[in-house]
Motif scaffolding. Structure first.
Motif, PDB file in Angstrom:
ATOM      1  N   ARG A 113      43.272 -29.369 -39.543  1.00 58.47           N
ATOM      2  CA  ARG A 113      43.597 -28.009 -39.089  1.00 58.47           C
ATOM      3  C   ARG A 113      42.820 -27.651 -37.831  1.00 58.47           C
ATOM      4  N   ARG A 114      41.556 -28.068 -37.788  1.00 59.11           N
ATOM      5  CA  ARG A 114      40.726 -27.771 -36.622  1.00 59.11           C
ATOM      6  C   ARG A 114      41.283 -28.461 -35.369  1.00 59.11           C
ATOM      7  N   LEU A 115      41.625 -29.728 -35.498  1.00 55.54           N
ATOM      8  CA  LEU A 115      42.172 -30.460 -34.361  1.00 55.54           C
ATOM      9  C   LEU A 115      43.547 -29.931 -33.963  1.00 55.54           C
ATOM     10  N   SER A 116      44.345 -29.530 -34.951  1.00 54.15           N
ATOM     11  CA  SER A 116      45.668 -28.982 -34.638  1.00 54.15           C
ATOM     12  C   SER A 116      45.546 -27.752 -33.754  1.00 54.15           C
ATOM     13  N   GLY A 143      63.072 -26.915 -28.075  1.00 53.15           N
ATOM     14  CA  GLY A 143      62.061 -27.960 -27.935  1.00 53.15           C
ATOM     15  C   GLY A 143      60.648 -27.430 -27.995  1.00 53.15           C
ATOM     16  N   ASN A 144      60.429 -26.207 -27.491  1.00 52.12           N
ATOM     17  CA  ASN A 144      59.097 -25.607 -27.604  1.00 52.12           C
ATOM     18  C   ASN A 144      58.671 -25.499 -29.065  1.00 52.12           C
ATOM     19  N   GLY A 145      59.585 -24.994 -29.897  1.00 48.69           N
ATOM     20  CA  GLY A 145      59.276 -24.842 -31.316  1.00 48.69           C
ATOM     21  C   GLY A 145      59.090 -26.170 -32.031  1.00 48.69           C
ATOM     22  N   SER A 146      59.976 -27.125 -31.765  1.00 48.14           N
ATOM     23  CA  SER A 146      59.907 -28.407 -32.484  1.00 48.14           C
ATOM     24  C   SER A 146      58.709 -29.238 -32.045  1.00 48.14           C
ATOM     25  N   THR A 147      58.345 -29.172 -30.765  1.00 53.10           N
ATOM     26  CA  THR A 147      57.186 -29.938 -30.296  1.00 53.10           C
ATOM     27  C   THR A 147      55.904 -29.396 -30.902  1.00 53.10           C
ATOM     28  N   TYR A 148      55.760 -28.068 -30.950  1.00 53.30           N
ATOM     29  CA  TYR A 148      54.572 -27.495 -31.571  1.00 53.30           C
ATOM     30  C   TYR A 148      54.496 -27.836 -33.056  1.00 53.30           C
ATOM     31  N   LYS A 149      55.639 -27.954 -33.700  1.00 55.92           N
ATOM     32  CA  LYS A 149      55.648 -28.319 -35.122  1.00 55.92           C
ATOM     33  C   LYS A 149      55.182 -29.759 -35.342  1.00 55.92           C
ATOM     34  N   MET A 150      55.293 -30.602 -34.318  1.00 61.24           N
ATOM     35  CA  MET A 150      54.828 -31.990 -34.450  1.00 61.24           C
ATOM     36  C   MET A 150      53.316 -32.056 -34.608  1.00 61.24           C
ATOM     37  N   ILE A 151      52.602 -31.098 -34.027  1.00 62.34           N
ATOM     38  CA  ILE A 151      51.141 -31.190 -33.991  1.00 62.34           C
ATOM     39  C   ILE A 151      50.528 -31.205 -35.388  1.00 62.34           C
ATOM     40  N   VAL A 197      51.503 -34.450 -37.403  1.00 61.91           N
ATOM     41  CA  VAL A 197      50.791 -35.679 -37.042  1.00 61.91           C
ATOM     42  C   VAL A 197      49.392 -35.696 -37.648  1.00 61.91           C
ATOM     43  N   PHE A 198      48.649 -34.607 -37.496  1.00 60.00           N
ATOM     44  CA  PHE A 198      47.261 -34.610 -37.958  1.00 60.00           C
ATOM     45  C   PHE A 198      47.153 -34.487 -39.478  1.00 60.00           C
ATOM     46  N   SER A 199      48.097 -33.811 -40.103  1.00 59.15           N
ATOM     47  CA  SER A 199      48.089 -33.780 -41.566  1.00 59.15           C
ATOM     48  C   SER A 199      48.465 -35.142 -42.134  1.00 59.15           C
ATOM     49  N   GLY A 200      49.364 -35.836 -41.438  1.00 57.05           N
ATOM     50  CA  GLY A 200      49.701 -37.197 -41.865  1.00 57.05           C
ATOM     51  C   GLY A 200      48.491 -38.110 -41.833  1.00 57.05           C
ATOM     52  N   ARG A 214      58.829 -44.606 -34.842  1.00 55.21           N
ATOM     53  CA  ARG A 214      58.572 -45.926 -35.422  1.00 55.21           C
ATOM     54  C   ARG A 214      57.372 -45.924 -36.341  1.00 55.21           C
ATOM     55  N   ARG A 215      56.694 -44.772 -36.425  1.00 57.59           N
ATOM     56  CA  ARG A 215      55.569 -44.688 -37.346  1.00 57.59           C
ATOM     57  C   ARG A 215      56.082 -44.560 -38.768  1.00 57.59           C
ATOM     58  N   LYS A 216      55.173 -44.719 -39.698  1.00 59.60           N
ATOM     59  CA  LYS A 216      55.574 -44.556 -41.085  1.00 59.60           C
ATOM     60  C   LYS A 216      55.960 -43.107 -41.333  1.00 59.60           C
ATOM     61  N   PRO A 217      56.788 -42.821 -42.291  1.00 56.50           N
ATOM     62  CA  PRO A 217      57.351 -41.489 -42.490  1.00 56.50           C
ATOM     63  C   PRO A 217      56.329 -40.366 -42.541  1.00 56.50           C
ATOM     64  N   ALA A 218      55.153 -40.581 -43.108  1.00 54.24           N
ATOM     65  CA  ALA A 218      54.186 -39.495 -43.275  1.00 54.24           C
ATOM     66  C   ALA A 218      53.774 -38.873 -41.962  1.00 54.24           C
ATOM     67  N   GLU A 219      53.890 -39.658 -40.836  1.00 52.94           N
ATOM     68  CA  GLU A 219      53.383 -39.155 -39.578  1.00 52.94           C
ATOM     69  C   GLU A 219      54.420 -38.395 -38.784  1.00 52.94           C
ATOM     70  N   HIS A 220      55.698 -38.472 -39.162  1.00 51.72           N
ATOM     71  CA  HIS A 220      56.678 -37.684 -38.427  1.00 51.72           C
ATOM     72  C   HIS A 220      57.645 -36.939 -39.332  1.00 51.72           C
TER      73      HIS A 220
END
Length: 458
Positions: free
Chosen positions: A379-382, A345-353, A356-359, A439-445
């Protein structure tokens, strides 16, 4: 970056995206800094979690007869301080440079290690003294944020996922290492010499600090854009992801601190028995972290994290069953599963960041915004969110230890109330992921590999 410009120990005009320069010398410079960063973070995690081992030695035999609640409070203290230091440590790298701050952050570990060495075998030492020393040990928890921030400037986007994953995994292994040191001390010298555990780290701290001063570099490019953390703090996704990271990293570090004490309180385990099992979970959890990132690359961070929390809920139910029937083997199996799943979960949660922002950046480009500025902001916000989530997530470790303290303080000697609380939190995280991200559109997750700008992030 046609040549390697330097001003003393500073790399100026460093551009890791210059592929020619990267192949000629950039890779070698970055790798050297990565190795020393991993060593420093590893020692930092070991000192941070030092008291998870030392409390197992505290008994009337050495004149330190603290009760279960006091011991859980002691192991919670460095967790809180380490979490609170992560944001200023991340900022410090941008002000003082990666090499300079790594030298300082490593050398300062001598203070809590020396104090632990001196006081842990002094009969009659009051609890408040150990709480102060434990708080000072919290400086080891800040190393994660500063080293991660530094490495993002050294490595190109395409290699950051590997570098940051290796750095994080190597640091997390410090939790298992200090448990192994404790096991060795108990096996060789007995349960009345806890100071030997702290003594092991003194020469290692000095060695790593000297190597960092000799071979590491400061990178001018690590200078942060003013206000980035404030901008990230105003973003709702920062807080949603931080809540998820409380459940994953908070569980990893919290269980790492508490596991031995739980075994002592739940099954009257001896120090030798306790430390004989406590190293395995953190070891497997650290090794599983890169797997979480890999799965998130392929399946999407939100999906992997959702199913991971479902697995953590199942592991917690297993612990509840084990406490009810008094099965030591089942209890060890449940806790080991939780360590592995928290690592994933540590790895997968960090990968969400970055996903989300690139989406969001893709949406902005579609709406007509300049692609370069949109993805640069992402990238800056990530990077800022990684620091904030790391700090808040670590507070989950303190929450776990406080919950155990309350659970065992009522005289029943059972961790069942704590496990029920953890089960409820994991269920809450599943609802959060389902409602906010799946439930978001595919680009965000979607999996980060769907977008080149996000491929390399942890």
């Amino acid at each position: 970056m046609a040549h390697r410009p330097r001003k003393g120990k500073w790399l100026v005009d460093w551009d890791p995206e210059d592929e020619d320069a990267w192949e000629r010398y950039g890779r070698r410079v970055a790798r050297r800094n990565l190795v020393l960063s991993v060593l420093s973070e590893h020692i930092g995690f070991s000192v941070w979690t030092l008291w998870s081992v030392l409390v197992l030695f505290m008994s009337p035999d050495i004149g330190l007869g603290f009760d279960a609640g006091e011991k859980f409070l002691l192991v919670a203290t460095p967790t809180v301080v380490g979490a609170l230091l992560r944001l200023p440590y991340s900022f410090a790298v941008t002000r003082y440079g990666g090499r300079n701050w790594t030298v300082f952050a490593t050398a300062i570990l001598l203070v809590p290690a020396l104090l632990a060495l001196y006081f842990v075998q002094r009969p009659g030492t009051p609890l408040w003294v150990f709480l102060v020393i434990g708080a000072l040990a919290g400086v080891g928890g800040g190393n994660f944020a500063s080293s991660m921030t530094n490495l993002t400037a050294l490595y190109p986007q395409r290699h950051q996922g590997w570098a940051l994953g290796l750095n994080a995994g190597g640091g997390n292994l410090g939790v298992a290492s200090v448990q192994l040191v404790g096991l060795t001390v108990v096996a060789v010298a007995g349960r009345t010499h806890p100071s030997y555990v702290a003594a092991v780290y003194l020469p290692l701290i000095v060695l790593v600090a000297l190597l960092a001063a000799w071979r590491m570099d400061n990178v001018d490019a690590v200078r942060a854009t003013p206000g980035t953390q404030r901008e990230a703090a105003r973003d709702r996704d920062t807080w949603w992801i931080s809540l998820l990271y409380i459940g994953t990293f908070g569980s990893f570090i919290g269980y790492g601190f508490a596991f031995g004490l739980v075994l002592q309180n739940e099954f009257d385990a001896t120090p030798l028995t306790a430390v004989g099992y406590t190293f395995l979970g953190p070891l497997l959890g650290s090794a599983a972290r890169p797997l979480g990132g890999l799965l998130a690359d392929r399946l999407g961070g939100a999906r992997v994290t959702f199913w991971n929390f479902l697995g953590m809920g199942a592991g917690t139910l297993l612990l509840l069953c084990a406490t009810r029937v008094g099965s030591f083997a089942l209890f060890i199996a449940g806790f080991t599963a939780l360590f592995v799943l928290s690592g994933i979960g540590n790895g997968s949660t960090y990968k969400m960041i970055p996903a989300v922002f690139s989406g969001r950046a893709e949406d902005e480009v579609t709406a007509g915004r300049d692609a370069g500025s949109a993805f640069a902001r992402a990238r800056r916000l990530s990077g800022a969110v990684i620091a904030i989530a790391g700090a808040i997530g670590a507070l989950g470790g303190a929450a776990i230890n406080i919950t155990f303290k309350l659970s065992y303080a009522d005289g029943t000697g059972s961790g069942a109330p704590a496990f029920l609380a953890f089960l409820g939190y994991y269920a809450l995280c599943m609802v959060l992921i389902r409602v906010v991200y799946l439930r978001r559109k595919p680009a965000e997750h979607a999996a980060p590999t769907d977008r080149p700008e996000a491929r390399s992030r942890v």
